[in-house]
Design a protein around this motif. Structure first.
Motif, PDB file in Angstrom:
ATOM      1  N   LEU A   1      -4.334  10.903   4.716  1.00 61.56           N
ATOM      2  CA  LEU A   1      -4.374  11.600   3.563  1.00 61.56           C
ATOM      3  C   LEU A   1      -5.017  10.653   2.234  1.00 61.56           C
ATOM      4  O   LEU A   1      -5.834  11.093   1.615  1.00 61.56           O
ATOM      5  CB  LEU A   1      -3.247  12.126   3.164  1.00 61.56           C
ATOM      6  CG  LEU A   1      -2.418  13.226   4.038  1.00 61.56           C
ATOM      7  CD1 LEU A   1      -1.069  13.545   3.541  1.00 61.56           C
ATOM      8  CD2 LEU A   1      -3.122  14.622   3.936  1.00 61.56           C
ATOM      9  N   SER A   2      -4.899   9.487   2.213  1.00 55.99           N
ATOM     10  CA  SER A   2      -5.315   8.651   1.236  1.00 55.99           C
ATOM     11  C   SER A   2      -6.757   8.709   1.394  1.00 55.99           C
ATOM     12  O   SER A   2      -7.604   8.351   0.187  1.00 55.99           O
ATOM     13  CB  SER A   2      -4.586   7.452   1.431  1.00 55.99           C
ATOM     14  OG  SER A   2      -5.468   6.477   0.303  1.00 55.99           O
ATOM     15  N   ARG A   3      -7.352   8.720   2.506  1.00 60.00           N
ATOM     16  CA  ARG A   3      -8.833   8.610   2.803  1.00 60.00           C
ATOM     17  C   ARG A   3      -9.432   9.589   2.371  1.00 60.00           C
ATOM     18  O   ARG A   3     -10.888   9.517   2.250  1.00 60.00           O
ATOM     19  CB  ARG A   3      -9.237   8.140   4.271  1.00 60.00           C
ATOM     20  CG  ARG A   3      -8.605   6.593   4.720  1.00 60.00           C
ATOM     21  CD  ARG A   3      -8.898   6.559   6.201  1.00 60.00           C
ATOM     22  NE  ARG A   3      -8.541   5.313   6.571  1.00 60.00           N
ATOM     23  CZ  ARG A   3      -8.653   4.768   8.118  1.00 60.00           C
ATOM     24  NH1 ARG A   3      -8.444   5.680   8.880  1.00 60.00           N
ATOM     25  NH2 ARG A   3      -8.172   3.523   8.171  1.00 60.00           N
ATOM     26  N   LEU A   4      -8.757  10.856   2.201  1.00 55.73           N
ATOM     27  CA  LEU A   4      -9.423  11.961   1.829  1.00 55.73           C
ATOM     28  C   LEU A   4      -9.809  12.090   0.329  1.00 55.73           C
ATOM     29  O   LEU A   4     -10.456  12.639  -0.304  1.00 55.73           O
ATOM     30  CB  LEU A   4      -8.393  13.319   2.090  1.00 55.73           C
ATOM     31  CG  LEU A   4      -8.533  13.517   3.496  1.00 55.73           C
ATOM     32  CD1 LEU A   4      -7.384  14.798   3.752  1.00 55.73           C
ATOM     33  CD2 LEU A   4      -9.750  13.902   4.361  1.00 55.73           C
ATOM     34  N   TYR A   5      -9.037  11.031  -0.513  1.00 51.44           N
ATOM     35  CA  TYR A   5      -9.103  11.115  -1.989  1.00 51.44           C
ATOM     36  C   TYR A   5     -10.506  10.186  -2.249  1.00 51.44           C
ATOM     37  O   TYR A   5     -10.789   8.998  -1.766  1.00 51.44           O
ATOM     38  CB  TYR A   5      -7.930  10.461  -2.466  1.00 51.44           C
ATOM     39  CG  TYR A   5      -7.908  10.533  -4.061  1.00 51.44           C
ATOM     40  CD1 TYR A   5      -7.158  11.562  -4.451  1.00 51.44           C
ATOM     41  CD2 TYR A   5      -8.399   9.596  -4.968  1.00 51.44           C
ATOM     42  CE1 TYR A   5      -7.241  11.926  -5.860  1.00 51.44           C
ATOM     43  CE2 TYR A   5      -8.338   9.962  -6.266  1.00 51.44           C
ATOM     44  CZ  TYR A   5      -7.720  11.002  -6.718  1.00 51.44           C
ATOM     45  OH  TYR A   5      -7.391  11.244  -8.196  1.00 51.44           O
ATOM     46  N   PRO A   6     -11.355  10.652  -3.383  1.00 47.76           N
ATOM     47  CA  PRO A   6     -12.524   9.968  -3.451  1.00 47.76           C
ATOM     48  C   PRO A   6     -12.245   8.542  -3.971  1.00 47.76           C
ATOM     49  O   PRO A   6     -11.023   8.081  -4.439  1.00 47.76           O
ATOM     50  CB  PRO A   6     -13.121  10.530  -4.839  1.00 47.76           C
ATOM     51  CG  PRO A   6     -12.365  12.215  -4.706  1.00 47.76           C
ATOM     52  CD  PRO A   6     -11.003  11.786  -4.210  1.00 47.76           C
ATOM     53  N   SER A   7     -13.257   7.723  -3.725  1.00 46.09           N
ATOM     54  CA  SER A   7     -13.183   6.140  -3.970  1.00 46.09           C
ATOM     55  C   SER A   7     -14.126   5.623  -4.909  1.00 46.09           C
ATOM     56  O   SER A   7     -15.264   6.453  -5.060  1.00 46.09           O
ATOM     57  CB  SER A   7     -12.975   5.324  -2.711  1.00 46.09           C
ATOM     58  OG  SER A   7     -14.244   5.243  -1.998  1.00 46.09           O
TER      59      SER A   7
ATOM     60  N   TRP B   1      -0.319   8.833   8.804  1.00 44.83           N
ATOM     61  CA  TRP B   1      -0.680  10.351   8.253  1.00 44.83           C
ATOM     62  C   TRP B   1      -0.900   9.996   6.585  1.00 44.83           C
ATOM     63  O   TRP B   1      -1.863  10.711   6.329  1.00 44.83           O
ATOM     64  CB  TRP B   1       0.455  11.426   8.447  1.00 44.83           C
ATOM     65  CG  TRP B   1       0.579  12.552   7.770  1.00 44.83           C
ATOM     66  CD1 TRP B   1       1.055  12.946   6.676  1.00 44.83           C
ATOM     67  CD2 TRP B   1      -0.472  13.778   8.077  1.00 44.83           C
ATOM     68  NE1 TRP B   1       0.853  14.175   6.343  1.00 44.83           N
ATOM     69  CE2 TRP B   1      -0.199  14.620   7.084  1.00 44.83           C
ATOM     70  CE3 TRP B   1      -1.577  13.720   8.895  1.00 44.83           C
ATOM     71  CZ2 TRP B   1      -0.937  15.834   6.949  1.00 44.83           C
ATOM     72  CZ3 TRP B   1      -2.207  15.208   8.854  1.00 44.83           C
ATOM     73  CH2 TRP B   1      -1.847  15.907   7.906  1.00 44.83           C
ATOM     74  N   ARG B   2       0.180   9.334   6.150  1.00 40.94           N
ATOM     75  CA  ARG B   2      -0.245   8.923   4.723  1.00 40.94           C
ATOM     76  C   ARG B   2      -1.434   8.355   4.506  1.00 40.94           C
ATOM     77  O   ARG B   2      -2.337   8.557   3.543  1.00 40.94           O
ATOM     78  CB  ARG B   2       1.025   8.238   4.188  1.00 40.94           C
ATOM     79  CG  ARG B   2       2.006   8.992   3.916  1.00 40.94           C
ATOM     80  CD  ARG B   2       3.158   8.294   3.096  1.00 40.94           C
ATOM     81  NE  ARG B   2       3.871   7.286   3.978  1.00 40.94           N
ATOM     82  CZ  ARG B   2       4.986   7.384   4.608  1.00 40.94           C
ATOM     83  NH1 ARG B   2       5.701   8.694   4.850  1.00 40.94           N
ATOM     84  NH2 ARG B   2       5.341   6.454   5.238  1.00 40.94           N
ATOM     85  N   GLN B   3      -2.071   7.259   5.468  1.00 36.25           N
ATOM     86  CA  GLN B   3      -3.068   6.498   5.316  1.00 36.25           C
ATOM     87  C   GLN B   3      -4.356   7.574   5.454  1.00 36.25           C
ATOM     88  O   GLN B   3      -5.521   7.486   4.678  1.00 36.25           O
ATOM     89  CB  GLN B   3      -3.157   5.750   6.362  1.00 36.25           C
ATOM     90  CG  GLN B   3      -4.519   4.633   6.225  1.00 36.25           C
ATOM     91  CD  GLN B   3      -4.680   3.662   7.290  1.00 36.25           C
ATOM     92  OE1 GLN B   3      -4.898   4.168   8.247  1.00 36.25           O
ATOM     93  NE2 GLN B   3      -4.564   2.619   7.115  1.00 36.25           N
TER      94      GLN B   3
ATOM     95  N   SER C   1       0.734  -1.110  -0.007  1.00 34.51           N
ATOM     96  CA  SER C   1       0.015   0.054   0.064  1.00 34.51           C
ATOM     97  C   SER C   1       0.611   1.117   0.015  1.00 34.51           C
ATOM     98  O   SER C   1       2.155   1.284   0.278  1.00 34.51           O
ATOM     99  CB  SER C   1      -1.012   0.148   1.235  1.00 34.51           C
ATOM    100  OG  SER C   1      -0.155   0.196   2.536  1.00 34.51           O
ATOM    101  N   ASN C   2       0.179   2.200  -0.595  1.00 35.15           N
ATOM    102  CA  ASN C   2       0.960   3.466  -0.546  1.00 35.15           C
ATOM    103  C   ASN C   2       1.290   4.110   0.946  1.00 35.15           C
ATOM    104  O   ASN C   2       1.835   5.468   0.890  1.00 35.15           O
ATOM    105  CB  ASN C   2       0.342   4.566  -1.440  1.00 35.15           C
ATOM    106  CG  ASN C   2      -1.034   5.262  -0.865  1.00 35.15           C
ATOM    107  OD1 ASN C   2      -1.471   4.597   0.313  1.00 35.15           O
ATOM    108  ND2 ASN C   2      -1.951   5.715  -1.591  1.00 35.15           N
ATOM    109  N   THR C   3       0.992   3.372   1.880  1.00 34.68           N
ATOM    110  CA  THR C   3       1.460   4.216   3.236  1.00 34.68           C
ATOM    111  C   THR C   3       2.955   3.851   3.461  1.00 34.68           C
ATOM    112  O   THR C   3       3.700   4.312   4.252  1.00 34.68           O
ATOM    113  CB  THR C   3       0.631   3.487   4.445  1.00 34.68           C
ATOM    114  OG1 THR C   3       0.898   2.121   4.270  1.00 34.68           O
ATOM    115  CG2 THR C   3      -0.852   3.738   4.051  1.00 34.68           C
ATOM    116  N   TYR C   4       3.421   2.733   2.562  1.00 26.63           N
ATOM    117  CA  TYR C   4       5.040   2.712   2.545  1.00 26.63           C
ATOM    118  C   TYR C   4       5.656   3.156   1.361  1.00 26.63           C
ATOM    119  O   TYR C   4       5.058   3.093   0.445  1.00 26.63           O
ATOM    120  CB  TYR C   4       5.133   0.908   2.397  1.00 26.63           C
ATOM    121  CG  TYR C   4       4.759   0.160   3.965  1.00 26.63           C
ATOM    122  CD1 TYR C   4       5.317   0.249   4.996  1.00 26.63           C
ATOM    123  CD2 TYR C   4       3.442  -0.274   3.782  1.00 26.63           C
ATOM    124  CE1 TYR C   4       5.105  -0.349   6.395  1.00 26.63           C
ATOM    125  CE2 TYR C   4       3.134  -1.225   4.859  1.00 26.63           C
ATOM    126  CZ  TYR C   4       3.652  -1.047   6.112  1.00 26.63           C
ATOM    127  OH  TYR C   4       3.088  -1.742   7.336  1.00 26.63           O
TER     128      TYR C   4
END
Length: 397
Positions: A355-361, A351-353, A196-199
Motif C-alpha cells: 500500500l505504501s508503494r502506491l503513494y507517490p514518491s 500488505w502495508r508495504q 518503517s510504517n510496515t511495523y
C-alpha cells in the motif's frame, strides 16, 4: 541450545570464535576456552579485522587488557588499545553534540528521545567508551519534524541527500532522514518514527511517558524505557540480519537483566505481528552468547520453522557478510537482501508495504516535474512512472 533447537556456530573461523569467547559475559571457564583456542593457528590480522568489522573492539580491548593481556601478542593488544582510545574520543565528540542538540530542541519546546548512540553505551555498558556508534539517532514527534530539522540546519548540519517533498511523501514512506556536520563529521538521523510504517509502534507520547534520563551528561538527555529499547534493538538488528556481533552483544546484556517485563515485550511483538523476530533474536543470543533466555517464557510451539530459518540466515550473514558483499554482483546482493527481508515480514507487513508503494514518491517528481497544483495527478500516474523508472534503471545497468 534452546528447546531442542541448535544453531551451529562451528563454521565460524577460529578467529571469530576467539573473539566471541573474549566478549562473552565472564564465566568460570572463559580463560580455559581462550587458552584452548590459542593453541590453534590464529591469523592475528584477521582477528583484529573481525573485531573492527563487528564493532566489538572496545569490549575486546577492555577484557584483554584487564584479564588476558599476557595471553596475546603485544602488537595485537597495542592495535586494539589504539582503536579503543580512538573510539573514546569519537564517543565524547558524539556525546557533546548530542547534549547540545537535545538542549536546543528542549529550549524550543520540542521533546526528543535519543534511540541509540552514547545513551545506549551508558545504559548497557555503564560508560560511553565501551560501545561504538557512528551517529546520533533522534526521535521527535512527527508534527515537530520540520521545526527540529530547522534547528539541525541552524547548527550547520546538512542533509546527506536533498529530498523533494511531494505530498508529504517523505514522511509517509520513510521514518528518518540523515544529516552530517561538514566540520565535525558528526552524523544525525532525525526520526519521526522508530522504524518503517510496515511495523505498528507506540505513539511518541507513550514512549515519552516511559522514558529514562542519562546520568553522565550535564544537561538531561532522554532515551527509551527499558522494554521499548529492547523491542527497538531487536527489530533494528533483525532488519540488518545481525551481521554485526555488536547488536547481539547488546541483546545479550539486556537478557541478563532480571527486571525485564516479558509480558510487555511479548505483547509488543504480537502487536507488531513480529513474534518470529523476537524468537529469532532469542535463538541467536542463546547459540552465540549463551544468553539466559528462560525467563522470556518462549515455548516450543512458538519456535517454528520460520524463526529457525531466520536465525540460520543470520548465522550465515554474521559468518560470511564480507564475502557475501565481495563475491556477489550488486544485483545478486540486492536479491539476497530482498529475500531475507521478505522472510522477515509477516503477511500484514507485506500488505502495508505494498500500500505504501502506491503513494507517490519524490522520485516521481524528479522523473516528471509537475506544478504543485497538479501534484494530485501523481496518484493515477504512479504505476506508469514506476514502470518508466525501472525501465530506465535496467537500460542504465
Amino acid at each position: 541450545m534452546v528447546n531442542g533447537i541448535e544453531l551451529s556456530i562451528n563454521s565460524f573461523p577460529i578467529e571469530l570464535q576467539l573473539l566471541l569467547t573474549i566478549i562473552r559475559k565472564e564465566s568460570a571457564s572463559v580463560e580455559q576456552e581462550i587458552r584452548s583456542l590459542l593453541d590453534k593457528s590464529i591469523d592475528w590480522d584477521k582477528f583484529v579485522q573481525l573485531a573492527f568489522q563487528h564493532r566489538v573492539y572496545p569490549v575486546a580491548a577492555s577484557n584483554i587488557l584487564s584479564s588476558y593481556k599476557s595471553l596475546f601478542p603485544i602488537e595485537v593488544t597495542k592495535q586494539l588499545n589504539q582503536m579503543y582510545m580512538h573510539n573514546t574520543y569519537s564517543m565524547l565528540r558524539l556525546t557533546a553534540s548530542m547534549e547540545q542538540l537535545c538542549k536546543d530542541l528542549e529550549s524550543n519546546g520540542i521533546k526528543a528521545l535519543v534511540l541509540k548512540g552514547p545513551v545506549l553505551a551508558e545504559a548497557l555498558y555503564g560508560e560511553f567508551s565501551l560501545r561504538t556508534s557512528k551517529d546520533i539517532d533522534l526521535l521527535v514527534p512527527e508534527q515537530e519534524f520540520e521545526r527540529a530539522e530547522s534547528i539541525l540546519l541552524q547548527h550547520g548540519y546538512k542533509p546527506d541527500k536533498e529530498t523533494t517533498q511531494l505530498l508529504k511523501s517523505v514522511i509517509r514512506k520513510r521514518h528518518n532522514l540523515p544529516y552530517t556536520h561538514p566540520d565535525t563529521g558528526v552524523q544525525v538521523e532525525l526520526h519521526w518514527r522508530m522504524s518503517s510504517n510496515t511495523y505498528k509502534e507506540p505513539s511518541f507520547s507513550e514512549l515519552w511517558q516511559r522514558k529514562r534520563t542519562t546520568t553522565k551528561t550535564n544537561f538531561p538527555v532522554y532515551y527509551l524505557g527499558q522494554e521499548d529499547l529492547f523491542v527497538y534493538l531487536v527489530l533494528h538488528g533483525a532488519l540488518h540480519g545481525w551481521f554485526r556481533l555488536r547488536w547481539l552483544a547488546d541483546i545479550d546484556l539486556m537478557l541478563r537483566r532480571t527486571d525485564l517485563n516479558w509480558a510487555f515485550i511479548t505483547e509488543s511483538f504480537r502487536m507488531k505481528d513480529s513474534m518470529h523476530v523476537l524468537v529469532q533474536s532469542l535463538l541467536l543470543s542463546d547459540s552465540i552468547f549463551r544468553s539466559p533466555i528462560e525467563s522470556s517464557g518462549i515455548k516450543n510451539r512458538e519456535i517454528h520453522a520460520r524463526s529457525h530459518k531466520l536465525a540460520k540466515e543470520a548465522i550465515k550473514m554474521i559468518n560470511e557478510h564480507v564475502h557475501i558483499i565481495e563475491r556477489q554482483t550488486p544485483e545478486e546482493l540486492k536479491a539476497y537482501i530482498k529475500g531475507y527481508k521478505t522472510l522477515l515480514m509477516s503477511p500484514g507487513q507485506k500488505w502495508r508495504q505494498m500500500l505504501s508503494r502506491l503513494y507517490p514518491s519524490s522520485y516521481d517528481a524528479e522523473l516528471l516535474p509537475l506544478p504543485k497544483w497538479l501534484h494530485f495527478m501523481y496518484f493515477p500516474l504512479r504505476p506508469f512512472l514506476w514502470a518508466w523508472r525501472k525501465k530506465k534503471q535496467r537500460a542504465a545497468a
